[in-house]
Write an enzyme that holds these catalytic residues in place. Structure first.
Site, short mmCIF file in Angstrom:
data_model
loop_
_atom_site.label_atom_id
_atom_site.label_comp_id
_atom_site.label_asym_id
_atom_site.label_seq_id
_atom_site.Cartn_x
_atom_site.Cartn_y
_atom_site.Cartn_z
N GLY A 81 0.82 -1.22 0.00
CA GLY A 81 0.00 0.00 0.00
C GLY A 81 0.85 1.26 0.00
O GLY A 81 1.95 1.29 0.54
N ARG A 145 1.14 -5.75 -4.96
CA ARG A 145 1.17 -6.67 -3.82
C ARG A 145 1.62 -8.09 -4.20
O ARG A 145 1.39 -9.03 -3.44
CB ARG A 145 -0.21 -6.73 -3.16
CG ARG A 145 -0.60 -5.44 -2.43
CD ARG A 145 -1.75 -5.67 -1.48
NE ARG A 145 -2.17 -4.45 -0.83
CZ ARG A 145 -1.60 -3.94 0.26
NH1 ARG A 145 -0.59 -4.57 0.82
NH2 ARG A 145 -2.06 -2.83 0.80
N ASP A 175 5.81 -5.28 6.70
CA ASP A 175 6.38 -6.47 7.34
C ASP A 175 6.45 -7.67 6.40
O ASP A 175 7.46 -8.36 6.35
CB ASP A 175 5.63 -6.81 8.65
CG ASP A 175 4.13 -6.93 8.45
OD1 ASP A 175 3.61 -6.39 7.46
OD2 ASP A 175 3.47 -7.56 9.29
N ASP A 176 5.39 -7.89 5.62
CA ASP A 176 5.39 -9.05 4.72
C ASP A 176 6.44 -8.89 3.62
O ASP A 176 7.19 -9.83 3.32
CB ASP A 176 4.01 -9.24 4.07
CG ASP A 176 3.00 -9.79 5.08
OD1 ASP A 176 3.41 -10.53 5.99
OD2 ASP A 176 1.81 -9.46 4.95
N LYS A 202 8.22 0.59 5.47
CA LYS A 202 7.09 1.40 4.98
C LYS A 202 5.78 0.82 5.48
O LYS A 202 5.62 -0.39 5.50
CB LYS A 202 7.10 1.38 3.46
CG LYS A 202 5.90 1.98 2.79
CD LYS A 202 5.18 1.04 1.82
CE LYS A 202 4.49 -0.11 2.48
NZ LYS A 202 3.47 -0.79 1.70
N THR A 203 4.85 1.59 5.90
CA THR A 203 3.43 1.28 6.06
C THR A 203 2.80 2.33 6.94
O THR A 203 3.33 2.65 8.02
CB THR A 203 3.11 -0.12 6.63
OG1 THR A 203 1.69 -0.21 6.79
CG2 THR A 203 3.76 -0.47 7.96
N ILE A 204 1.68 2.86 6.47
CA ILE A 204 0.97 3.86 7.30
C ILE A 204 0.48 3.20 8.58
O ILE A 204 0.23 3.89 9.57
CB ILE A 204 -0.23 4.48 6.55
CG1 ILE A 204 -1.26 3.42 6.17
CG2 ILE A 204 0.23 5.29 5.35
CD1 ILE A 204 -2.64 3.98 5.87
N ASP A 205 0.33 1.86 8.58
CA ASP A 205 -0.26 1.17 9.74
C ASP A 205 0.58 1.31 11.01
O ASP A 205 0.08 1.09 12.11
CB ASP A 205 -0.44 -0.32 9.43
CG ASP A 205 -1.48 -0.56 8.34
OD1 ASP A 205 -2.03 0.44 7.82
OD2 ASP A 205 -1.75 -1.72 8.01
N TYR A 243 -25.77 14.31 14.93
CA TYR A 243 -25.33 13.00 14.42
C TYR A 243 -24.30 12.34 15.32
O TYR A 243 -23.45 13.01 15.92
CB TYR A 243 -24.67 13.14 13.04
CG TYR A 243 -25.59 13.64 11.96
CD1 TYR A 243 -26.79 12.98 11.67
CD2 TYR A 243 -25.24 14.77 11.21
CE1 TYR A 243 -27.62 13.45 10.66
CE2 TYR A 243 -26.08 15.24 10.21
CZ TYR A 243 -27.26 14.58 9.94
OH TYR A 243 -28.09 15.03 8.95
N GLY A 251 -5.71 0.72 8.88
CA GLY A 251 -4.78 0.06 9.80
C GLY A 251 -5.21 -1.39 9.81
O GLY A 251 -6.12 -1.77 10.55
N GLU A 426 -7.59 8.28 1.71
CA GLU A 426 -7.40 9.75 1.75
C GLU A 426 -6.04 10.13 2.32
O GLU A 426 -5.54 11.22 2.06
CB GLU A 426 -8.47 10.40 2.65
CG GLU A 426 -9.89 10.31 2.15
CD GLU A 426 -10.57 8.98 2.48
OE1 GLU A 426 -9.87 8.02 2.87
OE2 GLU A 426 -11.80 8.90 2.33
P1 FBP Z 1 0.72 -2.02 3.66
O1 FBP Z 1 0.73 -2.94 4.83
O2 FBP Z 1 1.10 -2.65 2.39
O3 FBP Z 1 1.51 -0.78 3.95
O4 FBP Z 1 -0.76 -1.50 3.41
C1 FBP Z 1 -1.53 -1.11 4.48
C2 FBP Z 1 -2.90 -0.69 4.08
O5 FBP Z 1 -2.95 0.69 3.80
C3 FBP Z 1 -3.89 -1.07 5.16
O6 FBP Z 1 -4.02 -0.05 6.10
C4 FBP Z 1 -5.12 -1.39 4.38
O7 FBP Z 1 -5.92 -2.34 5.02
C5 FBP Z 1 -4.59 -1.97 3.11
O8 FBP Z 1 -3.35 -1.38 2.90
C6 FBP Z 1 -5.49 -1.73 1.94
O9 FBP Z 1 -4.98 -2.39 0.84
P2 FBP Z 1 -5.33 -2.08 -0.67
O10 FBP Z 1 -4.52 -0.89 -1.05
O11 FBP Z 1 -4.83 -3.28 -1.39
O12 FBP Z 1 -6.77 -1.84 -0.76
#
Ligand code: FBP
Length: 551
Positions: A81, A145, A175-176, A202-205, A243, A251, A426
């Site tokens: 991602g 991916r 990680d993967d 790398k990963t926003i998570d 609301y 994440g 976003e």
């Molecule tokens: P990575 O672990 O590859 O960094 O991706 C994380 C992520 O942004 C998750 O937060 C989300 O669940 C997933 O990618 C969404 O994947 P896709 O872009 O394939 O819809």
């Protein structure tokens, strides 16, 4: 693409390198630390990585470079991602490489790891790189991916590397992807393929972190982007007062993003998946927990609020977790047969035979769209695609049922109008914050240093991030140090240990101390938009999570 004034200004931004790297490649020496061991399952991992297990920690220090001076041909891959700052990793790698030897070449493999298998690449020039400095997204070379994990794929990668005279590959991934980078490094060593493999976190998570990787890049910018949006929704909620907003945040597994955004914005409720799992909170308990806040606020005259739901929550609710595990095992074994079943009834029949009675009961209680979402294709790593499961709607639904029940019992008399949001994509391609721009550039620069000193199977590591950039320290960690054995897709596999939210850690404890008040009162906080210019205490500030972890 039209260039906005901000983008023009960001092209001009010079990412800050740690002081120790600013002297240039000639003035950077290497120091080796202790031999490393795997996070756990040491014996098994050392058997699986006989050539790359137990390598030493690496630190870069001031001093004359002893790296071999030669022309390098380096391949770079963006994997998984998008995360803000990926382009700056490539820019840092490129600049360090050219500073070392103008003859060196950087090949960008297109569309993720499949780029190397298809030999689909572009030669990255200064002109190309300049168009992407300090920009978000991965559009310079694209991402994907595809997993690089089979021997056949490794052989192709070796052939492609040989064809281009490549001596190193940099894999920018989570990680993967970095687990696979370690397996590739091991394969190359075992087969005398003279190609080094270096990873970048790398990963926003934010779940690729440990003693050596304080945070993965992208987390800072993504959480700031979501927090701005949540803050805006909170202001709107407090203005209209009508609301209850259920906001699902990206994440995939860990709740770091949700927790950081809660620390920034003080919502009424923020669920933390790791806590839900630890306390064994089922869907009923979660419904009660949110309904209690709705009722408490209604009694104060507040029929509005904000609930943050981490995207991965569904996999941590005990009864759903078990259900997903059983579905995963079933799909791993019989996925093809299952997908070919023509009708929903036949699919249900198949599941009834394959799943346990309890899991089937849980499945039958879920709304149809959630059932379908749970059965959708897994990602290439065998994971449920949680970004496509509308957990926010599931939760507001069960809360509504609970409130109706309480109404009938005469316990509650408020209004409950839910609105749903999902903030994910976003934030993944936003202009990197100054922190991510600087951090990523430093990671790329460090990746080159690791290559120039001949290392393989290492992750580029920049530490001391809670301090000013001047004091950051660069080095490298053997990827095998971060590994353990986990069950994936029905098999035991060596993987980089995913960092979940530590319930004993300071960020969670801070949240725990304040959440009771936030659940009742309107204590919203609006952090506003990311600032790229202005005083350093505003423009360079990183996350509350990192600050608390380093207090
Ligand atoms: P990575 O672990 O590859 O960094 O991706 C994380 C992520 O942004 C998750 O937060 C989300 O669940 C997933 O990618 C969404 O994947 P896709 O872009 O394939 O819809």
């Amino acid at each position: 693409m039209d260039i906005s004034p901000l983008q023009k200004a960001r092209y001009e931004y010079k990412p800050k390198l740690p002081k120790m790297l600013r002297v240039g490649v000639e003035g950077i020496a290497v120091q080796e630390g202790d031999k490393t061991e795997a996070a756990s399952d040491k014996e098994k991992i050392s058997e699986l990585f006989p050539n790359t297990y137990g390598m030493k920690e690496v630190y870069f220090v001031d001093g004359e470079s002893t790296a071999e001076k030669k022309k390098h041909v380096i391949g770079v891959i963006l994997s998984g991602g998008q995360a803000p700052g990926g382009h700056n990793v490539i820019a840092g790698l490129y600049d360090a490489m050219k500073e070392d030897n103008v003859e060196s070449v950087l090949l960008g493999f297109k569309g993720g790891p499949s780029g190397i298998l298809d030999d689909n690449y572009i030669t990255l020039t200064g002109e190309t790189i300049d168009k992407y400095r300090n920009t978000g997204g991965f559009d310079m070379i694209g991402s994907g991916r595809t997993k690089l994990e089979t021997e056949e794929q490794f052989k192709i990668a070796a052939e492609v590397a040989k064809k281009h005279n490549m001596d190193a590959i940099v894999i920018i991934g989570g990680d993967d992807s970095n687990t696979n980078a370690a397996v590739l490094a091991e394969y190359f060593k075992a087969n005398n393929v003279p190609v080094q493999v270096i990873g970048c976190p790398k990963t926003i998570d934010g779940d690729l972190k440990n003693d050596d990787i304080e945070i993965s890049f992208g987390f800072d910018t993504a959480t700031k982007t979501y927090s701005e949006l949540i803050g805006n929704v909170e202001r709107d909620a407090n203005s209209a007062k009508k609301y209850w907003h259920f906001i699902k945040l990206m994440g995939r597994s860990a709740s770091h993003i949700a927790l950081e955004c809660a620390l920034q914005t003080h919502p009424n409720i923020c669920l933390i998946s790791e806590e839900v799992e630890k306390k064994g909170m089922g869907l009923n308990a979660i419904a009660d927990y949110i309904a209690d806040s709705v009722m408490a606020r209604a009694s104060l005259g507040f029929n509005f609020g904000v609930v943050i739901v981490p995207e991965g929550l569904i996999e941590f609710v005990p009864e759903v977790k078990k259900l997903i595990e059983e579905i995963n095992e079933t799909l791993a074994k019989h996925g093809e047969r299952f997908t070919k079943l023509p009708t929903w009834d036949e699919k249900l029949g198949f599941l009834t035979a394959a799943l346990s009675v309890e899991s089937m009961k849980v499945f039958n209680l879920l709304p149809l769209d959630i059932q379908e979402e749970l059965l959708m294709d897994r990602d290439p790593h065998g994971n449920v695609q949680v970004s496509r499961i509308e957990t926010e709607k599931l939760l507001s639904n069960i809360v509504r049922n609970r409130l109706n029940q309480r109404k009938q019992e005469g316990k509650y008399n408020g209004k409950f109008s839910p609105m749903h949001h999902f903030f994910g994509y976003e934030g993944r391609a936003a202009f990197p914050s100054n922190f991510d721009a600087d951090y990523c550039y430093s990671l790329g620069y460090t990746a080159f240093l690791l290559i120039s000193y001949g290392y393989t199977g290492y992750l580029s590591s920049v530490r001391g991030l809670a301090k000013g950039v001047d004091e950051w320290k660069a080095g490298g960690m053997p990827i095998t140090k971060m590994m353990d054995i986990e069950r994936r897709g029905g098999e035991d596999k060596p993987v980089i240990k995913k960092a979940l939210v530590d319930l004993e850690g300071k960020p969670f404890q801070y949240f725990e101390k304040h959440r009771e008040l936030w659940a009742r009162e309107t204590a919203f906080s609006s952090p506003g938009a990311i600032q790229y210019f202005g005083p350093s205490e505003i423009a360079d500030k990183t996350t509350i999570t990192l600050a608390l972890e380093n207090e």
